[in-house]
Design an enzyme around this catalytic site. Structure first.
Site, short mmCIF file in Angstrom:
data_model
loop_
_atom_site.label_atom_id
_atom_site.label_comp_id
_atom_site.label_asym_id
_atom_site.label_seq_id
_atom_site.Cartn_x
_atom_site.Cartn_y
_atom_site.Cartn_z
N ILE A 168 -3.32 -5.20 4.14
CA ILE A 168 -2.52 -6.08 3.30
C ILE A 168 -2.79 -7.55 3.64
N ASN A 252 -4.84 -6.85 -12.65
CA ASN A 252 -5.63 -7.53 -13.69
C ASN A 252 -5.68 -9.04 -13.45
N GLN A 292 -44.53 -19.26 -5.15
CA GLN A 292 -44.05 -18.53 -6.33
C GLN A 292 -42.95 -17.53 -5.98
N ASP A 349 -32.34 -14.77 2.96
CA ASP A 349 -33.77 -14.52 3.13
C ASP A 349 -34.55 -15.83 3.06
N GLU A 376 -9.40 -4.75 -4.57
CA GLU A 376 -9.05 -4.93 -5.99
C GLU A 376 -9.83 -3.97 -6.88
P1 TGC Z 1 -4.23 6.01 -14.81
O1 TGC Z 1 -3.56 7.31 -15.16
O2 TGC Z 1 -5.58 5.74 -15.34
O3 TGC Z 1 -3.26 4.81 -15.21
C1 TGC Z 1 -1.86 4.83 -14.97
C2 TGC Z 1 -1.22 3.93 -16.01
O4 TGC Z 1 -1.70 2.59 -15.82
C3 TGC Z 1 -2.39 2.15 -17.00
N1 TGC Z 1 -3.51 1.33 -16.52
C4 TGC Z 1 -3.51 0.00 -16.58
N2 TGC Z 1 -2.62 -0.85 -17.12
C5 TGC Z 1 -2.89 -2.17 -17.01
N3 TGC Z 1 -4.01 -2.62 -16.42
C6 TGC Z 1 -4.92 -1.81 -15.88
N4 TGC Z 1 -6.01 -2.31 -15.28
C7 TGC Z 1 -4.69 -0.42 -15.95
N5 TGC Z 1 -5.34 0.69 -15.51
C8 TGC Z 1 -4.62 1.75 -15.87
C9 TGC Z 1 -2.78 3.40 -17.72
O5 TGC Z 1 -2.97 3.16 -19.09
C10 TGC Z 1 -1.60 4.29 -17.45
O6 TGC Z 1 -0.55 3.85 -18.27
P2 TGC Z 1 0.56 4.87 -18.81
O7 TGC Z 1 1.42 4.05 -19.70
O8 TGC Z 1 -0.22 5.94 -19.54
O9 TGC Z 1 1.25 5.39 -17.61
O10 TGC Z 1 -4.20 5.89 -13.22
P3 TGC Z 1 -5.06 6.60 -12.13
O11 TGC Z 1 -4.14 6.97 -11.03
O12 TGC Z 1 -5.93 7.68 -12.73
O13 TGC Z 1 -5.95 5.40 -11.60
C11 TGC Z 1 -7.12 5.04 -12.16
C12 TGC Z 1 -7.82 3.86 -11.41
C13 TGC Z 1 -8.97 4.38 -10.59
C14 TGC Z 1 -8.36 2.96 -12.48
C15 TGC Z 1 -6.87 3.08 -10.51
O14 TGC Z 1 -6.27 3.88 -9.61
C16 TGC Z 1 -7.50 1.89 -9.80
O15 TGC Z 1 -7.66 0.82 -10.40
N6 TGC Z 1 -7.82 2.03 -8.48
C17 TGC Z 1 -8.24 0.90 -7.67
C18 TGC Z 1 -7.10 0.50 -6.75
C19 TGC Z 1 -7.05 -0.97 -6.51
O16 TGC Z 1 -7.64 -1.77 -7.20
N7 TGC Z 1 -6.30 -1.37 -5.51
C20 TGC Z 1 -6.11 -2.74 -5.24
C21 TGC Z 1 -5.06 -2.96 -4.17
S1 TGC Z 1 -4.55 -4.65 -4.03
C22 TGC Z 1 -5.84 -5.44 -3.33
O17 TGC Z 1 -6.87 -4.93 -3.11
C23 TGC Z 1 -5.59 -6.86 -3.02
S2 TGC Z 1 -6.93 -7.67 -2.30
C24 TGC Z 1 -6.23 -9.19 -2.42
C25 TGC Z 1 -7.07 -10.30 -2.02
O18 TGC Z 1 -7.11 -10.58 -0.80
O19 TGC Z 1 -7.61 -11.00 -2.91
P1 FAD Z 2 -11.67 4.55 -0.60
O1 FAD Z 2 -10.77 4.69 -1.77
O2 FAD Z 2 -11.55 5.55 0.50
O3 FAD Z 2 -13.17 4.54 -1.13
C1 FAD Z 2 -14.28 4.70 -0.24
C2 FAD Z 2 -15.55 4.83 -1.08
O4 FAD Z 2 -15.42 5.99 -1.93
C3 FAD Z 2 -15.81 3.65 -2.00
O5 FAD Z 2 -17.19 3.41 -2.08
C4 FAD Z 2 -15.29 4.14 -3.35
O6 FAD Z 2 -15.92 3.49 -4.46
C5 FAD Z 2 -15.64 5.62 -3.28
N1 FAD Z 2 -14.80 6.42 -4.15
C6 FAD Z 2 -13.47 6.68 -4.03
N2 FAD Z 2 -13.04 7.44 -5.05
C7 FAD Z 2 -14.11 7.70 -5.82
C8 FAD Z 2 -14.32 8.41 -7.03
N3 FAD Z 2 -13.33 9.04 -7.66
N4 FAD Z 2 -15.57 8.44 -7.56
C9 FAD Z 2 -16.59 7.79 -6.95
N5 FAD Z 2 -16.45 7.09 -5.82
C10 FAD Z 2 -15.24 7.04 -5.26
N6 FAD Z 2 -4.64 -3.58 -0.70
C11 FAD Z 2 -3.39 -3.98 -1.04
O7 FAD Z 2 -2.58 -3.19 -1.54
N7 FAD Z 2 -2.99 -5.26 -0.83
C12 FAD Z 2 -3.80 -6.19 -0.27
O8 FAD Z 2 -3.41 -7.35 -0.11
C13 FAD Z 2 -5.11 -5.79 0.12
N8 FAD Z 2 -5.93 -6.67 0.75
C14 FAD Z 2 -7.12 -6.23 1.26
C15 FAD Z 2 -7.89 -7.09 2.06
C16 FAD Z 2 -9.08 -6.65 2.62
C17 FAD Z 2 -9.84 -7.54 3.52
C18 FAD Z 2 -9.56 -5.35 2.32
C19 FAD Z 2 -10.86 -4.88 2.87
C20 FAD Z 2 -8.81 -4.49 1.53
C21 FAD Z 2 -7.58 -4.93 1.00
N9 FAD Z 2 -6.76 -4.05 0.26
C22 FAD Z 2 -5.50 -4.45 -0.11
C23 FAD Z 2 -7.14 -2.66 0.09
C24 FAD Z 2 -8.19 -2.42 -0.99
O9 FAD Z 2 -7.64 -2.53 -2.25
C25 FAD Z 2 -8.80 -1.04 -0.76
O10 FAD Z 2 -9.62 -1.14 0.38
C26 FAD Z 2 -9.60 -0.55 -1.96
O11 FAD Z 2 -8.76 -0.26 -3.04
C27 FAD Z 2 -10.45 0.70 -1.63
O12 FAD Z 2 -9.71 1.64 -0.95
P2 FAD Z 2 -10.27 2.29 0.42
O13 FAD Z 2 -10.69 1.17 1.31
O14 FAD Z 2 -9.24 3.22 0.91
O15 FAD Z 2 -11.57 3.07 0.02
#
Ligand code: TGC
Ligand code: FAD
Length: 396
Positions: A168, A252, A292, A349, A376
């Protein structure tokens, strides 16, 4: 040796920006040149988030920049994108901090919160007086947050939260955490619906152990969040949330900013490589830029950066017109982060051995971008989101 950034605008895209957009970019660029570039290598080496920059970023309107009211700057989405581009030209960790504060903390309060929640939190988050974090990911659920095991049980006029979040950003420096949790219910239609909660981080049972040993985003704080019987008033529920769609709406906003931000990191790497290639001489006293193979690499970088700029600008215009789909944002995040990472590798590189040192920003950007590629939504998850959009088949 380090080089001062020299702006480039191959496609004359500046003519597509309004005066206000150029002013916002200038402000963010000056902030980065004056305040970030001089300290960022030290911060990265020391694993230190430059918290002293928070008040100034607040005064410049960088937090919740594209929100209206509550002390927010009310920028357009393109202006907000230009801010994240410039911040990430400084460092992905700084852009991460702003993304979380803005898109993952202020946006959900703004979108799903009550008037009281908005009035309590948004003005203080806009100045940076209060900091926030966003807890979606768990140790066992990253790409698949729908599997989360964190719960919020209703008990009288309270909720009691239990669970663990992982990775987080800003976790251990936050005053408030947006926690996503499943709410058990006797009503089968409502049972385990995912909802968002405002959790003040000084509540009993809440702790945020910092993650150490990162080789990426070292100038950003990353923590776990542990919730052990954390009692919060029922009024801390964000009432507009319901289902996984709610946190995805926040993602998003952040993914959109990352699409622009990655361009900034790539711009820093390309500009460094170009200046270095013109200065570095090998074989017959000629600059390596005269070869080049080196030119081909520079051309690849400039072409990809220019295409990424067009993509983000277009997605930004769609977003400002209310016409953007999450698939457009996935394409920008996926393409631009990949492009930036490839650019960083090519730029490294071109610098040869010098490229691995902290005398140049390239290796730092490269290591940061490895996280940006994963968080994300990983690169591959965004491919699957786009694949689902074009085929209608979910392949997760
Ligand atoms: P799924 O069944 O496909 O969707 C559930 C409901 O959500 C809707 N939906 C969306 N709505 C708005 N925007 C989107 N991008 C949406 N994607 C899906 C969907 O229509 C559905 O709606 P409803 O009304 O039918 O319920 O859900 P799923 O569980 O199969 O998930 C699919 C998947 C793989 C796309 C999703 O789990 C995903 O995006 N996984 C990636 C997780 C992720 O991005 N985690 C980020 C954590 S936060 C973070 O990383 C912060 S880093 C911060 C920083 O330091 O900058
Ligand atoms: P996993 O989900 O275990 O994935 C591992 C590998 O498997 C990846 O290559 C992935 O693409 C692949 N994989 C997984 N499922 C599939 C599939 N179905 N098909 C094909 N390939 C697949 N989260 C928050 O909630 N809040 C934050 O503020 C936040 N900040 C972060 C900051 C940092 C520095 C980092 C590194 C992460 C942060 N995250 C945060 C978490 C981040 O969103 C997750 O790391 C990310 O969503 C991937 O999850 P995971 O690391 O568990 O990888």
């Amino acid at each position: 040796m380090s080089f001062k950034f020299q702006n480039f605008d191959f496609l004359h895209l500046d003519s597509s920006f309004s005066e206000d957009e150029l002013l916002v970019r200038r402000t963010a660029r000056d902030f980065v040149e004056d305040n970030v570039i001089p300290i960022i290598e030290d911060c990265f080496r020391e694993g230190r988030f430059p918290r002293e920059l928070v008040p100034l970023m607040g005064r410049l309107g960088f937090f919740g920049a594209n929100l209206e009211g509550y002390g927010c700057a009310g920028m357009s989405n393109v202006e907000y994108g230009l801010v994240t581009q410039e911040l990430e030209r400084g460092d992905s960790g700084l852009r991460s901090f702003v993304s979380v504060q803005s898109a993952l903390v202020m946006y959900p309060i703004y979108t799903f919160g009550t008037d009281e929640q908005k009035n309590t939190w948004l003005p203080a988050l806009a100045t940076g007086e209060k900091l926030g974090c966003f807890g979606l990911t768990e140790p066992g659920f990253g790409s698949n947050p729908g599997g989360m095991t964190t719960t919020a049980r209703k008990s009288g006029d309270e909720y009691i939260l239990n669970g663990e979040k992982m990775w987080i950003t800003s976790g251990s420096i936050a005053d408030v955490a947006i926690i996503w949790a499943k709410v058990p219910s006797d009503n089968p239609a409502e049972d385990n619906k995912i909802r968002g909660f405002l959790v003040e981080t000084d509540r009993r049972g809440f702790s945020a152990p910092e993650v150490h040993g990162k080789w990426s985003l070292r100038a950003s704080v990353t923590s776990g969040l542990v919730l052990q019987d954390v009692h919060i008033p029922a009024a801390n529920l964000l009432p507009g949330t319901g289902g996984l769609k709610s946190p995805f709406m926040c993602l998003n906003q952040a993914r959109y900013g990352i699409g622009w931000g990655a361009i900034g990191a790539a711009m820093a790497c390309y500009d460094t490589a170009l200046q270095y290639a013109k200065a570095r001489k090998q074989f017959h006293g000629q600059p390596i830029a005269s070869h080049q193979l080196v030119q081909e690499k520079l051309v690849w970088m400039l072409s990809e950066i220019s295409k990424a700029q067009l993509l983000s600008l277009h997605v930004g215009r769609l977003k400002d017109a209310g016409k953007v789909g999450h698939q457009h944002i996935s394409m920008a995040k996926r393409n631009n982060v990949w492009m930036a990472l490839e650019t960083a590798r090519m730029a490294r590189d071109i610098l040869g051995a010098n490229g691995i040192t902290e005398d140049y920003p390239i290796m730092r950007h490269m290591m940061n971008l490895e996280s940006v590629k994963t968080y994300e939504g990983t690169h591959d998850i965004h491919a699957l989101i786009l694949g689902q959009h074009i085929t209608g088949i979910a392949a997760y």
